[in-house]
Write a protein that holds these residues in place. Structure first.
Motif, PDB file in Angstrom:
ATOM      1  N   GLN A   1      76.099  22.716   8.029  1.00  0.00           N
ATOM      2  CA  GLN A   1      77.147  23.697   8.308  1.00  0.00           C
ATOM      3  C   GLN A   1      76.555  25.062   8.633  1.00  0.00           C
ATOM      4  OE1 GLN A   1      79.985  23.701   5.090  1.00  0.00           O
ATOM      5  NE2 GLN A   1      80.301  21.482   5.202  1.00  0.00           N
ATOM      6  N   ILE A   2      75.474  25.400   7.923  1.00  0.00           N
ATOM      7  CA  ILE A   2      74.781  26.671   8.223  1.00  0.00           C
ATOM      8  C   ILE A   2      74.154  26.602   9.609  1.00  0.00           C
ATOM      9  CG2 ILE A   2      72.863  28.161   7.531  1.00  0.00           C
ATOM     10  CD1 ILE A   2      73.407  27.265   4.639  1.00  0.00           C
TER      11      ILE A   2
ATOM     12  N   ARG B   1      75.151  24.890  12.127  1.00  0.00           N
ATOM     13  CA  ARG B   1      76.204  24.918  13.149  1.00  0.00           C
ATOM     14  C   ARG B   1      76.445  26.343  13.670  1.00  0.00           C
ATOM     15  NH1 ARG B   1      80.848  22.077  14.601  1.00  0.00           N
ATOM     16  NH2 ARG B   1      80.334  20.374  13.178  1.00  0.00           N
ATOM     17  N   LYS B   2      76.349  27.307  12.760  1.00  0.00           N
ATOM     18  CA  LYS B   2      76.624  28.702  13.148  1.00  0.00           C
ATOM     19  C   LYS B   2      75.615  29.244  14.164  1.00  0.00           C
ATOM     20  CE  LYS B   2      78.791  29.812   8.716  1.00  0.00           C
ATOM     21  NZ  LYS B   2      78.736  30.672   7.500  1.00  0.00           N
ATOM     22  N   SER B   3      74.431  28.619  14.217  1.00  0.00           N
ATOM     23  CA  SER B   3      73.400  29.106  15.136  1.00  0.00           C
ATOM     24  C   SER B   3      73.415  28.382  16.474  1.00  0.00           C
ATOM     25  CB  SER B   3      72.016  28.954  14.491  1.00  0.00           C
ATOM     26  OG  SER B   3      71.704  27.576  14.317  1.00  0.00           O
TER      27      SER B   3
ATOM     28  N   ASP C   1      75.204  27.153  20.087  1.00  0.00           N
ATOM     29  CA  ASP C   1      76.225  27.562  21.050  1.00  0.00           C
ATOM     30  C   ASP C   1      76.425  26.522  22.148  1.00  0.00           C
ATOM     31  OD1 ASP C   1      73.897  27.859  22.483  1.00  0.00           O
ATOM     32  OD2 ASP C   1      73.915  30.046  22.392  1.00  0.00           O
TER      33      ASP C   1
ATOM     34  N   ILE D   1      76.567  20.912  19.362  1.00  0.00           N
ATOM     35  CA  ILE D   1      77.598  20.957  18.322  1.00  0.00           C
ATOM     36  C   ILE D   1      78.226  19.577  18.143  1.00  0.00           C
ATOM     37  CG2 ILE D   1      79.866  21.893  17.725  1.00  0.00           C
ATOM     38  CD1 ILE D   1      78.992  24.498  19.070  1.00  0.00           C
TER      39      ILE D   1
ATOM     40  N   SER E   1      78.097  17.369  14.779  1.00  0.00           N
ATOM     41  CA  SER E   1      79.322  16.864  14.140  1.00  0.00           C
ATOM     42  C   SER E   1      79.203  15.378  13.826  1.00  0.00           C
ATOM     43  CB  SER E   1      80.528  17.106  15.053  1.00  0.00           C
ATOM     44  OG  SER E   1      80.751  18.486  15.241  1.00  0.00           O
TER      45      SER E   1
ATOM     46  N   GLU F   1      77.139  15.125  10.730  1.00  0.00           N
ATOM     47  CA  GLU F   1      77.952  15.526   9.573  1.00  0.00           C
ATOM     48  C   GLU F   1      78.912  14.409   9.168  1.00  0.00           C
ATOM     49  OE1 GLU F   1      78.375  20.368   9.883  1.00  0.00           O
ATOM     50  OE2 GLU F   1      79.626  19.125  11.176  1.00  0.00           O
TER      51      GLU F   1
END
Length: 356
Positions: free
Chosen positions: A184-185, A187-189, A191, A196, A200, A203
């Motif tokens: 999850q951390i 994912r924020k990096s 784009d 992504i 997913s 995950e």
């Protein structure tokens, strides 16, 4: 560990085996009962490998004396598997493992290490043979309930299950949950839509793995069995059986919960029956009724599935219903099946309250 036996070649062989195993530490070898008790008192071994008969004493009496001398020691029997009366006696003395005369090095080491972890190691075919053999009085004493040894073995197996379930929860699931949080951390990096999407998918794989591990924990040892009782545990298992295709219902008429040992056995038999429903019945509704009967416990599991010709299709040796019936009969109970093609199935099993 401590070795106590009257056969010098076997004791010497065990001593040699222990000497080359880094995980095992031999604290003494005793060739008679008096020395065995003294060594147990002074060395406090984790495991005692004991022959049933030693000069100066043996059997259940010696096992009891060893337990008094070193209360935390676990007992393994080294004996001839062809003598079920001796093994039954030692199980009655709370031995938690067995080393047959023809065991290889790996079997012996594994049995000792399992005992050190307070885990039992009795082959299933040996247990069945012991329990199906009439018990003889030991040293002039009444042999007690004929199935008490089975209850103790079931309890030992449940302790193993509880420990494994705890390890899965405290280790594997925690590690996978932490991995999910790190993703999850990450994912924020990101784009890139493609990155992504792939993240997913990873995950989702981790999530499904955690779900399966939690299901495995429930299969190993449902917390509801200890916290909420037999009816609640069977209800949860039945919901898992019928959740995707139908409904389940539990009617609990028991005024008091069975003892912990019998609660587990009643649950495991019900689990076998419900597993059979899941695999074969195609049922839309399952009803479970728990009731007192004849001084014991009567459990009825009825489904509205496809049914079968009772006595032929699914009572073959090794099948779920055959295993459930065997467990009930070994404890002095019974299991009956009523079914017909197209008319659903009703399984009724009863165990005496004291297991006699």
């Amino acid at each position: 560990m401590l070795i106590a036996g009257d056969e010098e070649p076997r004791c010497a062989a065990l001593s040699d085996l222990v000497s080359v195993e880094e995980a095992l530490d031999l604290v003494g070898v005793a060739s008679d009962a008096v020395l065995a008790i003294e060594l147990a008192r002074t060395t406090l071994p984790d495991v005692v490998v004991l022959a049933p008969r030693l000069p100066g004493g043996g059997g259940a009496h010696l096992a009891s004396e060893l337990a008094r001398a070193s209360p935390h020691s676990r007992l393994i029997v080294a004996a001839d598997p062809g003598d079920p009366a001796v093994l039954d006696e030692m199980i009655g003395a709370r031995a938690i493992g067995f080393v047959p005369d023809d065991a290889d090095r790996a079997e012996i080491v594994e049995a000792i290490l399992r005992a050190a972890r307070n885990q039992s190691s009795f082959p299933g075919d040996l247990v069945g043979r012991i329990l199906s053999t009439p018990r003889r009085p030991v040293e002039g004493r009444d042999p007690g309930p004929p199935r008490a040894a089975l209850v103790r073995l079931v309890a030992a197996a449940e302790n193993d299950r509880r420990k494994i379930a705890g390890d899965i929860h405290d280790d594997s699931i925690q590690v996978m949950t932490a991995a999910g949080m790190r993703l999850q951390i990450l994912r924020k990096s990101l784009d890139s839509p493609d990155q992504i999407r792939r993240l997913s998918e990873v995950e989702q794989t981790i999530h499904l793995s955690i779900v399966r591990l939690r299901r495995l924990i429930f299969e190993l040892r449902p917390a509801a069995l200890d916290l909420d009782g037999l009816g609640a545990a069977l209800r949860l298992y039945a919901e898992g059986v019928s959740g995707q295709s139908g409904s389940s219902e539990v009617v609990d008429l028991l005024a008091d919960e069975p003892s912990e040992d019998f609660r587990v056995i009643l649950y495991r038999i019900g689990q076998e029956v419900l597993s059979n429903v899941r695999k074969h019945a195609s049922a839309t509704h399952v009803k479970i009724t728990l009731a007192p009967s004849e001084g014991g416990y009567l459990i009825t599991i009825a489904d509205d599935g496809v049914g079968f010709e009772a006595g032929k299709e699914r009572l073959v040796p090794g099948s779920g219903l055959a295993t459930a019936r065997e467990r009930a009969e070994l404890l002095g109970g019974r299991l009956d099946v009523e079914s017909a093609p197209g008319s659903g199935t009703t399984v009724e099993y009863w165990l005496p309250g004291n297991g006699a």
